[in-house]
Design an enzyme around this catalytic site. Structure first.
Site, PDB file in Angstrom:
ATOM      1  N   ASN A   7       5.293   0.114  14.156  1.00 17.42           N
ATOM      2  CA  ASN A   7       5.701  -0.022  12.753  1.00 17.42           C
ATOM      3  C   ASN A   7       5.555   1.352  12.099  1.00 17.42           C
ATOM      4  O   ASN A   7       4.443   1.795  11.830  1.00 17.42           O
ATOM      5  CB  ASN A   7       4.788  -1.062  12.073  1.00 17.42           C
ATOM      6  CG  ASN A   7       5.064  -1.164  10.587  1.00 17.42           C
ATOM      7  OD1 ASN A   7       6.034  -0.588  10.084  1.00 17.42           O
ATOM      8  ND2 ASN A   7       4.222  -1.899   9.877  1.00 17.42           N
ATOM      9  N   LYS A   9       6.441   2.244   9.202  1.00 13.32           N
ATOM     10  CA  LYS A   9       6.215   2.156   7.749  1.00 13.32           C
ATOM     11  C   LYS A   9       7.150   3.119   7.013  1.00 13.32           C
ATOM     12  O   LYS A   9       8.337   3.209   7.354  1.00 13.32           O
ATOM     13  CB  LYS A   9       4.726   2.392   7.436  1.00 13.32           C
ATOM     14  CG  LYS A   9       3.820   1.458   8.256  1.00 13.32           C
ATOM     15  CD  LYS A   9       2.383   1.409   7.805  1.00 13.32           C
ATOM     16  CE  LYS A   9       1.597   0.465   8.712  1.00 13.32           C
ATOM     17  NZ  LYS A   9       0.258   0.189   8.264  1.00 13.32           N
ATOM     18  N   HIS A  92       4.058  -8.658   6.164  1.00 10.56           N
ATOM     19  CA  HIS A  92       3.070  -7.596   6.410  1.00 10.56           C
ATOM     20  C   HIS A  92       2.141  -7.482   5.198  1.00 10.56           C
ATOM     21  O   HIS A  92       2.570  -7.671   4.064  1.00 10.56           O
ATOM     22  CB  HIS A  92       3.794  -6.257   6.660  1.00 10.56           C
ATOM     23  CG  HIS A  92       2.852  -5.210   7.167  1.00 10.56           C
ATOM     24  ND1 HIS A  92       2.012  -4.520   6.333  1.00 10.56           N
ATOM     25  CD2 HIS A  92       2.590  -4.780   8.418  1.00 10.56           C
ATOM     26  CE1 HIS A  92       1.273  -3.689   7.057  1.00 10.56           C
ATOM     27  NE2 HIS A  92       1.599  -3.827   8.332  1.00 10.56           N
ATOM     28  N   GLU A  94       1.036  -5.063   3.636  1.00 16.01           N
ATOM     29  CA  GLU A  94       1.485  -4.122   2.596  1.00 16.01           C
ATOM     30  C   GLU A  94       2.591  -4.741   1.741  1.00 16.01           C
ATOM     31  O   GLU A  94       2.695  -4.446   0.549  1.00 16.01           O
ATOM     32  CB  GLU A  94       1.922  -2.805   3.260  1.00 16.01           C
ATOM     33  CG  GLU A  94       0.688  -2.017   3.732  1.00 16.01           C
ATOM     34  CD  GLU A  94       0.886  -1.211   5.001  1.00 16.01           C
ATOM     35  OE1 GLU A  94       2.032  -0.943   5.370  1.00 16.01           O
ATOM     36  OE2 GLU A  94      -0.138  -0.869   5.630  1.00 16.01           O
ATOM     37  N   GLU A 161      -3.425  -9.106  11.787  1.00 14.55           N
ATOM     38  CA  GLU A 161      -3.783  -7.775  11.291  1.00 14.55           C
ATOM     39  C   GLU A 161      -4.806  -7.929  10.163  1.00 14.55           C
ATOM     40  O   GLU A 161      -4.417  -8.161   9.005  1.00 14.55           O
ATOM     41  CB  GLU A 161      -2.549  -7.048  10.745  1.00 14.55           C
ATOM     42  CG  GLU A 161      -1.472  -6.803  11.764  1.00 14.55           C
ATOM     43  CD  GLU A 161      -0.562  -5.642  11.351  1.00 14.55           C
ATOM     44  OE1 GLU A 161      -0.576  -4.624  12.044  1.00 14.55           O
ATOM     45  OE2 GLU A 161       0.135  -5.756  10.330  1.00 14.55           O
ATOM     46  N   GLY A 167      -5.121   0.970   8.945  1.00 14.49           N
ATOM     47  CA  GLY A 167      -5.219   2.364   8.505  1.00 14.49           C
ATOM     48  C   GLY A 167      -6.628   2.795   8.175  1.00 14.49           C
ATOM     49  O   GLY A 167      -6.845   3.809   7.523  1.00 14.49           O
ATOM     50  N   SER A 203      -5.511  -0.271  13.139  1.00 16.47           N
ATOM     51  CA  SER A 203      -6.219   0.862  13.732  1.00 16.47           C
ATOM     52  C   SER A 203      -6.223   0.857  15.260  1.00 16.47           C
ATOM     53  O   SER A 203      -7.227   1.200  15.888  1.00 16.47           O
ATOM     54  CB  SER A 203      -7.647   0.954  13.187  1.00 16.47           C
ATOM     55  OG  SER A 203      -7.599   1.285  11.812  1.00 16.47           O
TER      56      SER A 203
HETATM   57  P1  13P Z   1      -2.428   1.113  11.515  1.00 14.02           P
HETATM   58  O1  13P Z   1      -2.172   1.065  13.004  1.00 14.02           O
HETATM   59  O2  13P Z   1      -2.023   2.411  10.900  1.00 14.02           O
HETATM   60  O3  13P Z   1      -3.816   0.680  11.190  1.00 14.02           O
HETATM   61  O4  13P Z   1      -1.447   0.039  10.865  1.00 14.02           O
HETATM   62  C1  13P Z   1      -1.398  -1.236  11.380  1.00 14.02           C
HETATM   63  C2  13P Z   1      -0.250  -1.931  10.794  1.00 14.02           C
HETATM   64  O5  13P Z   1      -0.213  -2.213   9.621  1.00 14.02           O
HETATM   65  C3  13P Z   1       0.890  -2.238  11.685  1.00 14.02           C
HETATM   66  O6  13P Z   1       1.775  -3.109  11.069  1.00 14.02           O
END
Ligand code: 13P
Length: 242
Positions: A7, A9, A92, A94, A161, A167, A203
């Site tokens: 992903n 982003k 997701h 976010e 997640e 992150g 992460s």
């Molecule tokens: P990170 O791997 O940056 O922690 O993000 C995970 C994520 O949100 C994947 O969709």
């Protein structure tokens, strides 16, 4: 089947997205492993052009649930299909946090994706606050039930997640993740009788990928930051064959 979903982003410019797509295209394709790259909408067509004809598949980070109409800025599932998209992330954290996406909207998107023949990857996970309050399983269970409300399908993919791990450089223990994955599989079995893959996200790096990857009930990973750099993406993909 195991899944490695990248992903990206809103991290990349077009040239970087193309370069990472080349890495995914060139990755040695393991039997029973599906690599999926999810660029931003702006790069879907370009990245799709790079991975087309390879073992890597194209995913989108979101899609709107209405089929077409006056929805300025929205991107519809049929539009994505035309560009070769075969997976879509739905719900997701976010999207839920910054864009106010509710369980009800997630459910509509899941239904729209299945109706269009695109595989949704349904994202769920508890916040730090919910975790501290001992509500991890009840929150995740509620999200899974809500996302699949009124849905009857053969194949479900869920990404667990934990919001506090995304992150953040920290993860649950493999055992804790596995226990949540087992619960999710049980819910899907009871409500759908469907085949269910549960991926871990939050992460994931070269240092912990294999621990998650090789644990029963963890059917793959959804990787953000570490998948959005050429060097680390190459290392992660190389680890899938070990
Ligand atoms: P990170 O791997 O940056 O922690 O993000 C995970 C994520 O949100 C994947 O969709």
């Amino acid at each position: 089947m195991k899944y490695f979903i990248a992903n990206w982003k809103m991290y990349l410019g077009l040239a970087e997205a193309r370069a990472l797509a080349e890495v995914a295209r060139a990755a040695h394709s393991e039997e029973n492993t599906q690599v999926v790259v999810c660029p931003s909408f702006a790069h879907i067509d370009a990245v799709g052009g790079v991975v087309r004809g390879s073992a890597a598949a194209l995913g989108a980070q979101d899609a709107y649930f209405e089929p077409s109409g006056a929805y300025t800025s929205a991107v519809g599932i049929e539009q994505l299909k035309e560009l070769g998209v075969s997976y879509v992330l739905v719900g997701h954290s976010e999207r839920r946090h910054y864009f106010g996406e509710t369980d009800d909207v997630v459910n509509k998107k899941v239904k729209a994706a299945y109706a269009a023949g695109i595989q949704p990857i349904i994202c769920v996970g508890e916040t730090e606050q919910e975790r501290s309050a001992g509500q991890t399983k009840s929150r995740v269970s509620a999200q899974v039930h809500a996302a699949l409300q009124g849905v009857s399908v053969k194949k479900v993919i869920i990404a667990y997640e934990p919001v506090w791990a995304i992150g953040a450089g920290k993860t649950p223990s493999v055992e804790d993740a596995q226990s949540v994955h087992r619960m999710i599989k049980q819910i899907v079995k009871e409500t759908q009788g469907a085949e269910c893959s549960v991926l871990y996200g939050g992460s994931v790096t070269q240092d912990n990928l294999q621990a998650f990857w090789n644990t029963p009930d963890i059917d793959g990973v959804l990787v953000g930051g570490a998948s959005a750099h050429k060097k680390t993406l190459i290392s992660l993909l190389a680890l899938l064959s070990h």
